[in-house]
Scaffold this active site. Structure first.
Site, PDB file in Angstrom:
ATOM      1  N   LYS A  61       0.431  14.367   1.836  1.00  0.00           N
ATOM      2  CA  LYS A  61      -0.873  14.714   1.268  1.00  0.00           C
ATOM      3  C   LYS A  61      -1.041  16.220   1.071  1.00  0.00           C
ATOM      4  O   LYS A  61      -1.958  16.679   0.419  1.00  0.00           O
ATOM      5  CB  LYS A  61      -2.001  14.163   2.152  1.00  0.00           C
ATOM      6  CG  LYS A  61      -2.116  12.622   2.133  1.00  0.00           C
ATOM      7  CD  LYS A  61      -3.176  12.145   3.105  1.00  0.00           C
ATOM      8  CE  LYS A  61      -3.296  10.632   3.200  1.00  0.00           C
ATOM      9  NZ  LYS A  61      -4.119  10.037   2.114  1.00  0.00           N
ATOM     10  N   LYS A 121      -9.114  13.632   4.492  1.00  0.00           N
ATOM     11  CA  LYS A 121      -8.257  12.455   4.440  1.00  0.00           C
ATOM     12  C   LYS A 121      -7.357  12.520   5.662  1.00  0.00           C
ATOM     13  O   LYS A 121      -7.376  13.514   6.379  1.00  0.00           O
ATOM     14  CB  LYS A 121      -7.412  12.463   3.161  1.00  0.00           C
ATOM     15  CG  LYS A 121      -6.734  13.834   2.921  1.00  0.00           C
ATOM     16  CD  LYS A 121      -5.992  13.922   1.593  1.00  0.00           C
ATOM     17  CE  LYS A 121      -6.865  13.893   0.380  1.00  0.00           C
ATOM     18  NZ  LYS A 121      -6.837  12.632  -0.334  1.00  0.00           N
ATOM     19  N   ARG A 122      -6.559  11.492   5.948  1.00  0.00           N
ATOM     20  CA  ARG A 122      -5.633  11.602   7.061  1.00  0.00           C
ATOM     21  C   ARG A 122      -4.688  12.780   6.843  1.00  0.00           C
ATOM     22  O   ARG A 122      -4.393  13.170   5.720  1.00  0.00           O
ATOM     23  CB  ARG A 122      -4.847  10.295   7.228  1.00  0.00           C
ATOM     24  CG  ARG A 122      -5.631   9.203   7.921  1.00  0.00           C
ATOM     25  CD  ARG A 122      -6.114   9.598   9.303  1.00  0.00           C
ATOM     26  NE  ARG A 122      -5.009   9.635  10.247  1.00  0.00           N
ATOM     27  CZ  ARG A 122      -4.745   8.694  11.144  1.00  0.00           C
ATOM     28  NH1 ARG A 122      -5.534   7.639  11.249  1.00  0.00           N
ATOM     29  NH2 ARG A 122      -3.724   8.803  11.970  1.00  0.00           N
ATOM     30  N   THR A 151      -8.624   6.530  -2.244  1.00  0.00           N
ATOM     31  CA  THR A 151      -9.975   6.066  -2.545  1.00  0.00           C
ATOM     32  C   THR A 151     -10.968   7.193  -2.279  1.00  0.00           C
ATOM     33  O   THR A 151     -12.075   7.170  -2.806  1.00  0.00           O
ATOM     34  CB  THR A 151     -10.363   4.843  -1.691  1.00  0.00           C
ATOM     35  OG1 THR A 151     -10.056   5.127  -0.321  1.00  0.00           O
ATOM     36  CG2 THR A 151      -9.618   3.613  -2.150  1.00  0.00           C
ATOM     37  N   HIS A 174       0.797  -1.228   0.000  1.00  0.00           N
ATOM     38  CA  HIS A 174       0.000   0.000   0.000  1.00  0.00           C
ATOM     39  C   HIS A 174       0.821   1.265   0.000  1.00  0.00           C
ATOM     40  O   HIS A 174       0.256   2.359  -0.003  1.00  0.00           O
ATOM     41  CB  HIS A 174      -0.912   0.037   1.232  1.00  0.00           C
ATOM     42  CG  HIS A 174      -2.083  -0.881   1.132  1.00  0.00           C
ATOM     43  ND1 HIS A 174      -3.277  -0.498   0.585  1.00  0.00           N
ATOM     44  CD2 HIS A 174      -2.228  -2.175   1.487  1.00  0.00           C
ATOM     45  CE1 HIS A 174      -4.127  -1.518   0.620  1.00  0.00           C
ATOM     46  NE2 HIS A 174      -3.507  -2.546   1.164  1.00  0.00           N
ATOM     47  N   LYS A 179     -14.655   8.404  -4.218  1.00  0.00           N
ATOM     48  CA  LYS A 179     -15.957   8.706  -3.604  1.00  0.00           C
ATOM     49  C   LYS A 179     -16.516  10.020  -4.140  1.00  0.00           C
ATOM     50  O   LYS A 179     -17.704  10.128  -4.435  1.00  0.00           O
ATOM     51  CB  LYS A 179     -15.813   8.792  -2.081  1.00  0.00           C
ATOM     52  CG  LYS A 179     -15.345   7.502  -1.418  1.00  0.00           C
ATOM     53  CD  LYS A 179     -14.927   7.762   0.045  1.00  0.00           C
ATOM     54  CE  LYS A 179     -14.111   6.598   0.586  1.00  0.00           C
ATOM     55  NZ  LYS A 179     -13.399   6.952   1.838  1.00  0.00           N
TER      56      LYS A 179
END
Ligand SMILES: *Cc1c(COP(=O)(O)O)cnc(C)c1O
Length: 767
Positions: free
Chosen positions: A514, A508-509, A616, A330, A620
């Site tokens: 990110k 998101k985290r 992911t 991952h 969504k």
């Protein structure tokens, strides 16, 4: 499931009598929730039992995390009785929506755990025999609040409302042995209902308990202290989920958790296989296992050990494992690839460590160069290498990610074992992420193209000839969803948003890669532009953030504080009140995500290229008709292939460019050439924000002066990011823009988890 209202209400009434000695009139919400759930569980027993007793080939999905979210609505939807149960409750003066207060089952951190949950649902819906195996943590991912802009963590008491969707299976309890203790593993089984197809698979979560119940006899003889200590250690194993996403923390308790989970699962599977009178050499004919990241990889030496204890030779046992195990990677980040200290591992699990050493020796016997290929080296056990060496298949989770694995992260392994490597792009279940969270839109689509897309998401492409027809409903429903989210945010965060604003969302985290910082700096950049008059006609925008930071991740927590300070500055400035709002929602989780993804106008997917394996969240938003503002990273690349780059907003350095840029990178140059960016960055140190904690200063240093300043190229990508973001904000509201949204929705078929699990079933599991 056939639904008989009278029968259902009688069942609920009966559970209330038996379990709570109350009736419908006197029941509280919690009792009613449990009774409704149990009545449904009881009615699905036969389907579940049929699946449990069948002896068809199955796959065990081994995962330390299952981020299931709230079960009740999803289960009722899949059983085809969501509306019926709602109506039945209404007829007796109760409200199904009252169960919105039920806590999420948050036994996972983020994307990896949510993926596991989506795959279980999709497999059941596609009649694929996939069962989940994991841990029943007493406390899931912490509950997040903000105090003075700082993140605070509280224990997540997810069992507060009871756990009516699980059954304890004492007869399947097993013992798990560590060098210093033996622990009882008791399974709790959760049914996984396929969508309107009668299939019920199982998620089996193991709970740690002391071997003996508390021994009062010896307690009375004053030996109680020893026993009490033993009990304490045992239950501690499944006390709490480690809250780290994409980082490895070398804690022995974590290793205990991992071994506890896989040992219990494999013992259970081997025991039942033997009970059928089967030779364990034939295990691969009935079972395969998918290892969700490195967390469950210790299953490999454990199965080697168990099989040899049953009389197989090492080579025979290795042959079985080589056919049973498969490994999903991952992340390429070094800090997330699990490595264990060999001495610590051999102290805790000597017999298992023996098997790891035997794998290393076999690898050398196979003629592999131990300088290039190794499992144990310099007293470190490399779990990913163990997984790759033994597994039949290794997969990445998006095309770009798998290519990086082949070209870089596992280059040597790929060149030696090319046939093992496959790509399976992640997916999400369209049931939870459109049908359930956005029912009005789902009904509009049904009216135009029918309902086949519920289980064949590629059918959504059939809306393409009807875009003009769908647009008014799409606009109306998006606005209603924005109003609902605004109401929820007003109630829970105390910030009022207007649905007339553009909803620009990054949820998101919290992780440096990110790049929530990139978004945050752009907000300040626009803010100062509006203030100094250099930005005219700024389209009114609400910047919505949601993210939990790992409690020990200092920089991530600093980013939360920074954004909360920005929110305070902006939201209290009347000069920009009709132009911008900023809100960081607390405790982002699956239930919050359901409300957010159908109300967003912009989906921010802005990781540095090469860092986000797939994502992911991006899928969504796409499913709910939202354009992506993103880099060419993870599944964003494939989103653009499917929906057209011209229908999304792409910026930033590509993965090929990133490596070259980093060689001569100087963040200061980026800032010096861009005065408004400079002003935004300097708010971290110039007293704009109170910074008694020194956190903001540390953020400044990480961007500008520290070791490897601006590792994730926030400042490098900034100019291109705001250029594309401004374009997006200007395009918003036009018919052309709304068509882009719908084209994204129409093109989302590839990102159904139904497609992902079928790929796994075909390419890997042979199911
Ligand atoms: C989908 C989801 C994630 C994953 O989001 P990414 O943007 O892919 O990182 C994380 N947390 C929750 C609650 C989710 O629903």
């Amino acid at each position: 499931m056939k639904f008989d209202k009278k029968q259902f209400l009688a069942d609920v009434e009966r559970v209330l009598h038996a379990d709570y000695a109350c009736d419908m009139k006197s029941a509280g919400r919690r009792e009613l929730y449990n009774a409704v759930s149990k009545a449904v569980m009881e009615a699905s027993f036969e389907n579940w039992n049929r699946e449990k007793k069948s002896f068809k080939r199955r796959c065990g999905y081994f995962s330390a995390e299952f981020l299931m979210g709230r079960a009740i609505y999803s289960n009722l939807l899949n059983l085809g009785i969501l509306e019926e149960v709602g109506d039945a409750l209404k007829s007796v003066g109760e409200d199904l929506n009252a169960f919105e207060e039920v806590e999420d089952a948050a036994l996972g951190n983020g994307g990896l755990g949510r993926l596991a949950a989506c795959y279980l649902e999709s497999a059941a819906s596609k009649d694929i025999a996939l069962d989940g195996y994991g841990l029943r943590y007493r406390y899931g991912l912490f509950r997040q609040t903000f105090v003075d802009g700082f993140q605070h963590e509280e224990g997540d008491d997810w069992l507060k409302w009871g756990d009516p969707w699980s059954v304890r299976v004492d007869r399947d309890a097993v013992f798990v042995h560590f060098a210093d203790q033996t622990v009882k593993a008791v399974p709790y089984d959760m049914p996984i209902f396929g969508y309107k197809n009668g299939v019920v698979n199982t998620l089996r979560l193991w709970q740690a308990e002391p071997v003996q119940a508390f021994d009062f006899a010896s307690f009375n003889e004053m030996k109680g202290e020893i026993k009490a200590t033993e009990n304490f250690n045992a239950t501690k194993i499944t006390d709490v989920l480690y809250p780290n996403d994409n980082t490895m923390v070398g804690k022995i308790l974590r290793l205990r958790q991992q071994y506890f989970m896989v040992s219990a699962s494999l013992q259970d599977i081997v025991k039942k296989f033997k009970a059928r009178g089967k030779d364990l050499r034939e295990l691969p004919e009935k079972w395969c296992f998918q290892l969700n990241d490195t967390h469950p990889v210790i299953a490999i030496p454990e199965l080697l050990r168990l099989l040899q204890a049953e009389g197989l030779s090492f080579d025979e046992a290795f042959g079985v494992c080589a056919r049973c195990f498969n490994f999903t990677n991952h992340t390429i980040m070094a800090e997330a690839l699990e490595k264990w200290d060999a001495l610590a591992l051999s102290d805790l699990l000597p017999d298992v460590y023996e098997q790891i050493l035997s794998c290393q020796q076999k690898l050398e016997r196979d003629g592999l160069d131990p300088n290039v290929f190794y499992i144990v080296r310099d007293n470190v056990v490399h779990m990913a290498n163990l997984a790759i060496y033994v597994s039949a298949h290794v997969n990445g989770v998006a095309e770009i990610h798998t290519n990086i694995l082949k070209r870089e992260t596992f280059k040597n392994w790929y060149e030696r074992f090319p046939e093992k490597f496959v790509n399976i792009t992640n997916g999400i279940t369209p049931r939870r992420w459109l049908l359930l969270n956005n029912p009005a839109m789902a009904r509009e689509i049904d009216a135009v193209i029918g309902a086949e897309w519920h289980t064949r998401l590629s059918e959504l492409k059939k809306i393409k000839p009807h875009l003009a027809e769908l647009l008014p409903a799409f606009r109306r429903i998006k606005r209603e969803n924005k109003q609902k989210l605004a109401d929820y945010i007003a109630a829970h965060e105390g910030v009022t948003l207007s649905p007339d604003f553009i909803f620009d969302v990054q949820v998101k985290r919290l992780h440096e890669y990110k790049r929530q910082m990139l978004n945050a700096l752009s907000v300040l950049y626009f803010y100062y532009g509006i203030k100094d008059g250099s930005v005219a006609d700024f389209p009114s925008t609400a910047f919505i953030f949601g993210a939990k930071a790992a409690p020990g991740y200092y920089m991530a927590k600093a980013v939360i504080k920074f954004i909360n300070e920005i929110a305070r500055l902006v939201n209290n400035d009347p000069a920009v009140a009709d132009k911008m709002k900023v809100v960081f929602v607390q405790n982002y989780n699956v239930s919050y995500a359901e409300k957010i993804v159908c109300a967003a106008d912009i989906s921010e997917q802005i990781s540095m290229a090469g860092m986000e394996a797939s994502g992911t969240g991006n899928m969504k938003f796409m499913l709910n008709g939202t354009v992506t503002l993103g880099t060419l990273d993870g599944a964003n690349v494939e989103i653009c292939e499917e929906a057209g780059r011209e229908n999304n907003y792409i910026f930033g350095a590509t993965v090929e460019e990133v490596a070259a840029i980093k060689q001569f990178y100087c963040p200061r140059e980026q800032v010096e050439g861009n005065p408004r960016l400079k002003r935004a960055v300097e708010t971290l140190i110039d007293g704009t924000f109170e910074d008694a904690s020194g956190m903001l200063k540390k953020l400044y240093e990480s961007l500008m002066t520290g070791y490897q300043p601006d590792r994730y190229l926030v400042l490098y990508d900034f100019a291109d990011y705001v250029r594309v973001k401004e374009q997006l904000l200007r395009d918003y509201g036009s018919e052309e823009f709304d068509k882009k949204c719908l084209i994204n929705m129409a093109s989302v078929g590839k990102f159904s988890a139904d497609r992902s699990v079928r790929d796994y079933a075909k390419l890997i599991w042979d199911l």
